[in-house]
Design an enzyme around this catalytic site. Structure first.
Site, mmCIF file in Angstrom:
data_model
loop_
_atom_site.group_PDB
_atom_site.id
_atom_site.type_symbol
_atom_site.label_atom_id
_atom_site.label_comp_id
_atom_site.label_asym_id
_atom_site.label_seq_id
_atom_site.Cartn_x
_atom_site.Cartn_y
_atom_site.Cartn_z
ATOM 1 N N ALA A 7 0.352 -0.898 0.576
ATOM 2 C CA ALA A 7 0.417 -0.038 -0.068
ATOM 3 C C ALA A 7 0.803 1.569 0.127
ATOM 4 C CB ALA A 7 -0.998 -0.046 1.077
ATOM 5 N N ARG A 124 3.927 9.999 -1.966
ATOM 6 C CA ARG A 124 3.359 9.834 -1.177
ATOM 7 C C ARG A 124 4.391 10.487 -0.294
ATOM 8 N NH1 ARG A 124 2.834 4.886 2.240
ATOM 9 N NH2 ARG A 124 1.107 5.390 3.481
ATOM 10 N N LYS A 178 14.110 0.221 -17.910
ATOM 11 C CA LYS A 178 14.227 0.780 -17.145
ATOM 12 C C LYS A 178 15.442 0.967 -15.682
ATOM 13 C CE LYS A 178 10.534 2.958 -14.046
ATOM 14 N NZ LYS A 178 9.682 2.367 -12.853
HETATM 15 O O1 KPL Z 1 12.092 6.226 -12.039
HETATM 16 C C1 KPL Z 1 12.663 6.917 -11.528
HETATM 17 C C2 KPL Z 1 12.758 6.685 -10.437
HETATM 18 O O2 KPL Z 1 13.231 7.516 -9.275
HETATM 19 O O3 KPL Z 1 13.223 5.498 -9.583
HETATM 20 C C3 KPL Z 1 13.792 8.431 -12.356
HETATM 21 C C4 KPL Z 1 13.213 7.951 -13.682
HETATM 22 C C5 KPL Z 1 15.038 8.191 -12.025
HETATM 23 C C6 KPL Z 1 12.250 9.559 -12.566
HETATM 24 O O4 KPL Z 1 13.315 9.734 -10.819
#
Ligand code: KPL
Length: 297
Positions: A7, A124, A178
């Site tokens: 959560a 949050r 990512k």
């Molecule tokens: O995914 C992100 C994170 O903070 O984990 C980025 C892309 C760096 C954006 O803040």
């Protein structure tokens, strides 16, 4: 009904976006599950809604489980209650980085395990306030064979949230994309205690980014992941750092809040992979060690 384990900000964003009555949070052992989870959601247009999400109770007809826990908590959090659910319940893993998803898929090879990669921005600032800070997209794909035929029904089901969601054939590559961004931004923001955009002009970043991207490109190639080379990785990292210049990264937020960071699943994952593939990763190692000195890892 869709059950959500975790959560935090992302779990709450999904819970608030999915149709009320079709979603519930999974209670964690020992945690209080009296009364619903109540919070205020600030939408993208600035409007604020009061949200109330019930806890799951025995007998609720769960047909999908979203796992939005921190990477390091995931295996244990799932182990705590998964035996209560049928073997064919699809699990969708939303963790950052890599390593925790493979651990779940290896631990429960007969369960349908899917992974999600999302660019939705949620944070949050207080316990009972969630901000949907940036609209993004979410890709969902199968991590094991069992999950193959669950991708399209899961995407359809989650589309009821109104969030943008796509099926992804190669979810591992999407997770790698990512990972590259997180590995190239997050540790620098934590070590330098600065916003994403500020890393770009720092000495630490300037002196290490090319070697970091070389390490990652070699690892990706050796691991069978498409990539267009170190220079492109650097451009991708810098585009995101510029587009999110004023943001506080998740790793910096964790560090500032005294929480364990996800470094073991980002640069730490790359170090472990380098050890397995016999590819040296000194920059990833240095960043991992420095972040660990700053937080309770
Ligand atoms: O995914 C992100 C994170 O903070 O984990 C980025 C892309 C760096 C954006 O803040």
């Amino acid at each position: 009904m869709i059950a959500i384990l975790g959560a935090g900000s992302l779990g709450r964003l999904w819970a608030a976006s999915l149709p009320a009555g079709d979603v519930a949070f999974v209670p964690r052992p020992g945690a209080s599950s009296e009364g619903p989870v109540a919070f205020r959601l600030q939408q993208l247009d600035g409007s604020v809604s009061d949200i109330s999400v019930p806890w799951l109770v025995p007998g609720d007809p769960v047909d999908l489980l979203l796992v939005t826990t921190k990477a390091g908590d995931t295996l244990k959090a799932i182990s705590d209650f998964i035996d209560l659910f049928p073997d064919n319940l699809p699990l969708v893993l939303f963790q950052n980085g890599l390593g925790s998803q493979q651990a779940v898929a290896e631990h429960w090879p007969d369960r349908p395990v899917l992974a999600a990669s999302t660019t939705e921005g949620a944070n949050r600032p207080d316990v009972d306030r969630v901000i949907h800070a940036g609209s993004g997209q979410t890709w969902i794909g199968a991590l094991n064979e069992e999950a193959g035929h669950h991708v399209s029904p899961t995407v359809k089901r989650l589309a009821a949230s109104g969030l943008t969601i796509h099926p992804e054939r190669d979810i591992l590559n999407r997770l790698w994309q990512k990972l590259v961004i997180n590995a190239g931004i997050n540790p620098f923001t934590a070590i330098l205690n600065c916003a994403n955009g500020e890393i770009l002009s720092s000495e630490l970043y300037q002196q290490n980014i090319d070697s970091l991207c070389n390490e990652i490109a070699r690892l990706m190639t050796a691991n069978g992941q498409r990539n267009e080379g170190a220079e492109t990785l650097r451009q991708q990292i810098e585009t995101v750092a510029c587009n999110t210049a004023r943001n506080t990264s998740s790793m910096r937020s964790d560090m500032l809040a005294g929480r364990k960071t996800e470094i073991d699943f980002i640069n730490g994952y790359l170090v472990r992979l380098g050890n397995t593939l016999e590819i040296p990763t000194p920059v990833n190692q240095m960043l991992t060690e420095q972040v660990k000195l700053l937080s309770p890892n």
